[in-house]
Each structure stands twice: as structure tokens, then as C-alpha cells.
Write an enzyme that holds these catalytic residues in place. Sequence first.
Site, PDB file in Angstrom:
ATOM      1  CE  LYS A   6      -7.709 -16.504   7.978  1.00 48.07           C
ATOM      2  NZ  LYS A   6      -7.038 -16.653   9.230  1.00 48.07           N
ATOM      3  CE  LYS A  21      -8.114 -20.601   9.976  1.00 55.10           C
ATOM      4  NZ  LYS A  21      -7.355 -20.211  11.182  1.00 55.10           N
ATOM      5  CG  ASP A  68      -9.795 -17.703  11.680  1.00 50.61           C
ATOM      6  OD1 ASP A  68      -9.560 -17.191  10.570  1.00 50.61           O
ATOM      7  OD2 ASP A  68      -9.084 -18.610  12.168  1.00 50.61           O
ATOM      8  CB  VAL A 101      -7.930 -25.048   6.710  1.00 47.45           C
ATOM      9  CG1 VAL A 101      -8.447 -25.864   7.897  1.00 47.45           C
ATOM     10  CG2 VAL A 101      -9.092 -24.417   5.958  1.00 47.45           C
ATOM     11  CB  ILE A 109      -1.802 -28.783   9.528  1.00 45.84           C
ATOM     12  CG1 ILE A 109      -1.460 -28.219  10.895  1.00 45.84           C
ATOM     13  CG2 ILE A 109      -2.056 -30.268   9.613  1.00 45.84           C
ATOM     14  CD1 ILE A 109      -2.617 -28.367  11.877  1.00 45.84           C
ATOM     15  NE  ARG A 138      -2.670  -1.129   3.205  1.00 44.47           N
ATOM     16  CZ  ARG A 138      -3.402  -1.727   4.133  1.00 44.47           C
ATOM     17  NH1 ARG A 138      -4.685  -1.810   3.998  1.00 44.47           N
ATOM     18  NH2 ARG A 138      -2.847  -2.207   5.220  1.00 44.47           N
ATOM     19  CD  GLU A 188      -7.607 -13.745  10.906  1.00 51.17           C
ATOM     20  OE1 GLU A 188      -7.890 -13.227   9.827  1.00 51.17           O
ATOM     21  OE2 GLU A 188      -6.754 -14.642  11.012  1.00 51.17           O
TER      22      GLU A 188
HETATM   23  N1  HSE Z   1      -5.886 -15.797  13.136  1.00 53.36           N
HETATM   24  C1  HSE Z   1      -5.665 -17.095  12.591  1.00 53.36           C
HETATM   25  C2  HSE Z   1      -5.416 -18.049  13.734  1.00 53.36           C
HETATM   26  C3  HSE Z   1      -4.501 -17.063  11.650  1.00 53.36           C
HETATM   27  O1  HSE Z   1      -5.134 -17.586  14.847  1.00 53.36           O
HETATM   28  O2  HSE Z   1      -5.523 -19.255  13.553  1.00 53.36           O
HETATM   29  C4  HSE Z   1      -4.300 -18.343  10.878  1.00 53.36           C
HETATM   30  O3  HSE Z   1      -5.392 -18.626  10.037  1.00 53.36           O
END
Ligand code: HSE
Length: 396
Positions: free
Chosen positions: A99, A199, A195, A126, A130, A43, A184
Site C-alpha cells: 500500500k 489505503k 497504513d 487495501v 476483500i 535476503r 507492519e
Molecule cells: N498491517 C496491515 C493491517 C496489514 O494490519 O491491516 C494489511 O495491510
Amino acid sequence: MAKIALLGHGVVGTGVVNILSSKAEQLEKLAGEKLELKYVLVRHDYDVDYKEKFVMDFATIENDEEVDVVVEAIGGTNPAYNYVKAALEKGKHVVTSNKELVAKHGFELMNIAKEKNVNLMFEGAVGGAIPVIHGVRNCLEANTVNSVAGILNGTTNYILTKMIEEKQSFDIALKRAQELGYAEADPSADVDGIDTCRKICILADIIYGNHIMPENVHTEGIRNVRIEDVDTLKTIGGCIKLLGVAKRTEDKKMYIVTAPHAVFNNGILFAANDVFNAAQLETDNAGTMAFYGRGAGSLPTGSAVVNDIVECVKSTGTVYPVWGAEKPEMVADYKKFAQQFYVSTNDTAEKVAAAFGEVQLVAVGEETAFITEKMTQEQLEEKLAGFNVKSVLRVL
Ligand code: HSE
């Protein structure tokens, strides 16, 4: 030589830059050609030793025919959705760890990728590092997956671990999770379960084959988790984890929720602490299976993203099948799914026995804590009418 454009230079973006540079030789061997980072969309300008790659307008990337792979690491859907769509429409592969984008727009975007014979890959979306997406997409074709339950958010697992093991306050644990690059931009997405919900929807999309919109999924976060319940559950070898859960129901629908659960000392979901994520699957032929590793952070998520870049470069066209369109009727009413519950009330054990019959009593004292037989939430709520309830948790 494959040319890569990176959108976003935050936690994940910098992880990707670092890995592309530190593993350049290895990646060249695996991809069959050199991977060159051509652009980084930022930015504003600032000092890094590759700042000659910085661009501030997406059009430069979109219109550069040399760019083979666009890596979206901006997060959110605006402007990420438009950029990803435009890149796919130009016939570029897209790798994303976003996600929210995949949970909301995955069906549409994958269809564009398929039309253009390129890939949309999202392993980093996700479970951080992993390879759970690859696991469920590629490695379980001989199975029906009957359920998946996962700790899918590193921030909340870190906060719960610090609050429980080290008696840290919620605010201090959250601040540290932010400093470590786990949270986040707006951490309420972590704390309120949003979140995790995105996922578990993505995993369920792959496993069950139709798009599930996050807004159709009952979602609770960790704000109401009480340390008293953690202590009570500890006496019977349990703890509390924020889980995303999706299960096939007998009437061929799907039970799917995000909520804090009581889990017991019999597997990976109990053992996964700190930023670690875990997903446990029940399958018909392979039996129980688990995935475990770092669920957030710059290099762990960057690792998943870079693996996807290599896979795109090696691919000769669209690699993965697309899941089907949304079928909201597929999502079962979560209140009608039978399961056990942990309940703590200010009422007496006698009152509990009168309403519930025989239960597993966990604590008797100021509060009566117990675990019910399997019942639906509707039945539970009926039985609990007139009780002074302190907390209710689903038992996995
Ligand atoms: N904020 C997310 C977490 C970041 O804590 O899992 C990874 O997706």
C-alpha cells in the site's frame, strides 16, 4: 505455462507460495495455463522444501525473459519501488500488496504498465482478502461514489476489539497482532493511522480519479483512544473505530481524513471486529454498499494476490484505466467540513449548553459528554475555547 517470480518471503509471500501450491489445479483451470513459481527473492538462504527457487539478486529475475508476473511482497518503498519499476519496464506484469508503494507511486507505475501493455494489480494492498479494489474499479461504473468510509487496518481493529471486549492492554494486544502476522514491520504505521491513510488514499484515487498523496491527508491513530469514551458511547449504542473517510464536498473537492470515529449500531462499520476490515460506500444509483472480510494475514492477503496473478495471466494487455495525476488543490481543508462531533469535557452541562445551545447529552458526571450539531472543526474549536477537553471524536 506462466512463470512467476516472488519478491519477499514474509507473511504475504509465504501465503502466496502456499496458495499457488495448494490450489495449483484450480488455478491452472482458471488461468488457462499452469502457474509455475520460478523464483523467490530472499535476503538469505534457509531451509524450505522449495529452496531451489531461492535467488538473492533481483537481476536474475529482471533479466529472465521467461518471467511473466513479478509478485512484490517485500513491503516499503526501498527497494520495492526500483524492483517494480524495473519489472514493468521489462514488460512483466506486477502484482503487489504494498500500500505504501501504490499510495506514493501508483500513478507513475500504472503509467509505465500502460506504456508496456502490462498490468499493475494491487488488490491485496487495501482490505487484505476483500475484493474492494475490484469492486470500486470494475463494478460501479454506472455510479458516482459520493463517499467511502472504511476500517482499513486489521491490526488497530484487532487491538481496539481486544482492549474493549477483553480489557487487554494495548501492549499485549499489539504483541498478539504482531504474532498473528497482522502488523507492519514498524507497527507505528498501523497504530498512528499511516497504513489506513495510505489505503483510503488508494480508494480515493480510484473513486475520484486523481492521485492523492498521503502527506496531504490529516491522519490520527489510536494512541489517544480512551476506554472511558468507549464506555460512554456504548450507553447510546456506539463504539470507536479507526476509519479512513473520503467524501465529495459541495464545492467539488474531497474531504479526506484518517481518525478514530464514533460509529453507531446501524451497519457494517460498527459490526466489524478483530482483524476484519469493512468499507462502506454511498453511491447515487446503487445506494449504500459494503465490503467486509479479513483485512490482514498470510492466507487472506495471499488470496487477493493470487487472484491478481490469475487475472494478469489471463489478460491480453493492460486491463484497468490509470487514474490521473496529483491535484493537491482537490483536497479540501478538513477543518472546514461540517459534521457532528462527540466531545467529553471536565466542564458542566450548563457550560456546554451556554456555548453550544441544545446538544445530545450522553453523560453527565465527572465528565460531560455530548454530541454536537453539524459544525466545522474550526467552529468546534472556537466554541471549546476555555473548556477542559478530555476528548473529541468525529461522528460518522
Ligand atoms: N498491517 C496491515 C493491517 C496489514 O494490519 O491491516 C494489511 O495491510
